[in-house]
Design a protein around this motif. Structure first.
Motif, mmCIF file in Angstrom:
data_model
loop_
_atom_site.group_PDB
_atom_site.id
_atom_site.type_symbol
_atom_site.label_atom_id
_atom_site.label_comp_id
_atom_site.label_asym_id
_atom_site.label_seq_id
_atom_site.Cartn_x
_atom_site.Cartn_y
_atom_site.Cartn_z
ATOM 1 N N LYS A 228 -79.163 -1.529 -59.294
ATOM 2 C CA LYS A 228 -81.059 -2.014 -59.811
ATOM 3 C C LYS A 228 -81.791 -1.089 -59.003
ATOM 4 O O LYS A 228 -82.815 -0.113 -59.863
ATOM 5 C CB LYS A 228 -80.474 -3.038 -59.682
ATOM 6 C CG LYS A 228 -80.342 -3.770 -60.697
ATOM 7 C CD LYS A 228 -80.959 -5.106 -60.511
ATOM 8 C CE LYS A 228 -79.384 -6.188 -61.664
ATOM 9 N NZ LYS A 228 -80.229 -7.178 -61.594
ATOM 10 N N GLY A 229 -81.809 -1.012 -57.668
ATOM 11 C CA GLY A 229 -82.757 -0.142 -56.715
ATOM 12 C C GLY A 229 -82.629 1.586 -57.221
ATOM 13 O O GLY A 229 -84.220 1.870 -56.781
ATOM 14 N N THR A 230 -81.557 1.817 -56.674
ATOM 15 C CA THR A 230 -81.968 3.314 -58.060
ATOM 16 C C THR A 230 -82.353 3.406 -58.537
ATOM 17 O O THR A 230 -82.841 4.921 -59.004
ATOM 18 C CB THR A 230 -80.139 3.944 -57.671
ATOM 19 O OG1 THR A 230 -79.909 3.567 -56.316
ATOM 20 C CG2 THR A 230 -80.188 5.852 -57.785
ATOM 21 N N THR A 231 -81.654 2.628 -60.089
ATOM 22 C CA THR A 231 -83.070 3.474 -61.307
ATOM 23 C C THR A 231 -83.938 3.152 -60.695
ATOM 24 O O THR A 231 -84.708 3.345 -61.774
ATOM 25 C CB THR A 231 -81.876 1.774 -62.106
ATOM 26 O OG1 THR A 231 -80.798 2.325 -62.681
ATOM 27 C CG2 THR A 231 -82.595 2.019 -63.870
ATOM 28 N N ALA A 232 -84.281 1.888 -60.579
ATOM 29 C CA ALA A 232 -85.969 1.417 -60.404
ATOM 30 C C ALA A 232 -87.014 2.762 -59.838
ATOM 31 O O ALA A 232 -87.928 3.426 -60.260
ATOM 32 C CB ALA A 232 -85.978 0.160 -59.912
ATOM 33 N N CYS A 233 -85.813 3.610 -59.209
ATOM 34 C CA CYS A 233 -86.609 4.293 -57.981
ATOM 35 C C CYS A 233 -86.350 5.658 -58.833
ATOM 36 O O CYS A 233 -87.952 6.394 -58.884
ATOM 37 C CB CYS A 233 -85.645 4.647 -57.045
ATOM 38 S SG CYS A 233 -86.158 3.891 -55.669
ATOM 39 N N LEU A 234 -85.876 6.335 -59.541
ATOM 40 C CA LEU A 234 -85.813 6.938 -61.064
ATOM 41 C C LEU A 234 -86.531 7.082 -61.333
ATOM 42 O O LEU A 234 -87.230 7.477 -62.341
ATOM 43 C CB LEU A 234 -84.399 7.015 -60.850
ATOM 44 C CG LEU A 234 -83.115 7.549 -60.620
ATOM 45 C CD1 LEU A 234 -81.304 7.696 -61.588
ATOM 46 C CD2 LEU A 234 -83.230 9.223 -59.768
ATOM 47 N N LYS B 287 -89.352 5.589 -61.905
ATOM 48 C CA LYS B 287 -90.723 5.932 -60.920
ATOM 49 C C LYS B 287 -91.629 6.887 -60.737
ATOM 50 O O LYS B 287 -92.028 7.043 -60.959
ATOM 51 C CB LYS B 287 -90.953 3.981 -59.615
ATOM 52 C CG LYS B 287 -92.047 4.876 -58.611
ATOM 53 C CD LYS B 287 -91.959 4.098 -57.482
ATOM 54 C CE LYS B 287 -93.550 4.121 -57.045
ATOM 55 N NZ LYS B 287 -93.551 3.272 -56.121
ATOM 56 N N ALA B 288 -89.358 7.491 -60.208
ATOM 57 C CA ALA B 288 -90.435 9.159 -60.554
ATOM 58 C C ALA B 288 -90.212 9.570 -61.800
ATOM 59 O O ALA B 288 -91.088 10.278 -61.470
ATOM 60 C CB ALA B 288 -89.401 9.321 -59.731
#
Length: 262
Positions: free
Chosen positions: A1-7, A9-10
């Motif tokens: 989930k953290g990676t998905t959220a970062c992507l 946001k990017a």
């Protein structure tokens, strides 16, 4: 989930909201892909002494490159990839005149960058390139004689020429046959480009027989291939001012010299 959220946001941060900028980037990318495939097919044919390609494979690669370019940018900028097509769209009232010079510059820039990429692929980034040793600042170079030559260097015997049996300038730009006059060359390009634009306009016209949705790019590619196989004896197959001018400018600065404008 953290990676998905970062992507996510990017993506939000990097999203380009200005429509003109998005269209220009789409034209740049689609033209880059069109020209790098087109020029690479020519480089492969010439530097292999036609053992890994011939005229038909270069025409086929160029036609398929148009198809790829349309799939890349058709929904964003219309994937013109050609100032002549942009001009025709302006005449038809389907494209604003003020965008024409912007698109023409972007398309030419994309072609110039593509020529540089093909140069690196077939000449400047192989063992011949990496065998160079910097002797001083800011860049005096020597080259190991034992290093195997890259394709263009090998084919041309180390001489970048525009004419002669081992010329390599035609990898990047088209040159008319010796018997072609300026007037005939101009007429040749007007007719060839006109046939292409007429065919594309006919495919786009919803009042004509419909092309299945999503199949427009390969049909346009067939139009390009048909012209390539029938109208290229005089001047080659530029049919696109950006496709010719961008790579020609690159060869001028890359070592072929002013003869590329003969």
């Amino acid at each position: 989930k953290g990676t998905t959220a970062c992507l996510a946001k990017a993506r939000r941060l990097l999203r380009i909201r200005n429509r003109l900028v998005r269209e220009c980037l789409a034209e740049l990318l689609s033209t880059f892909v069109l020209i790098i495939i087109t020029l690479s097919s020519s480089a492969q044919k010439i530097t292999s002494f036609e053992t890994k390609g011939d005229l038909f494979t270069t025409y086929l690669a160029g036609a398929l490159a148009v198809m790829v370019g349309i799939y890349i940018a058709g929904g964003i900028s219309g994937a013109h990839m050609n100032p002549a097509f942009s001009f025709a769209m302006c005449l038809m009232g389907q494209f604003p005149w003020w965008k024409l010079p912007i698109f023409a510059v972007v398309q030419t820039l994309g072609s110039f960058i593509s020529a540089g990429a093909v140069y690196m692929l077939y000449y400047g980034m192989g063992e011949q390139h990496w065998a160079r040793v910097m002797l001083g600042w800011p860049g005096l170079w020597t080259c190991s004689a034992s290093a195997p030559p890259d394709a263009i260097w090998h084919y041309s015997n180390g001489t970048l020429t525009v004419s002669g049996p081992r010329e390599t300038a035609s990898i990047f730009a088209t040159y008319p046959a010796d018997y072609v006059s300026i007037a005939n060359g101009f007429l040749d390009q007007v007719i060839g480009t006109g046939v292409v634009i007429l065919g594309v306009m006919g495919i786009m016209d919803t009042r004509n027989k419909g092309v299945p949705k999503g199949m427009e790019p390969p049909i346009v590619a067939l139009v390009i291939l048909s012209v390539g196989c029938s109208m290229t004896a005089n001047c080659g197959c530029p049919l696109n001012p950006a496709r010719d001018m961008g790579p020609r400018l690159f060869t001028y600065v890359a070592g072929w010299g002013p003869e590329v404008f003969r």
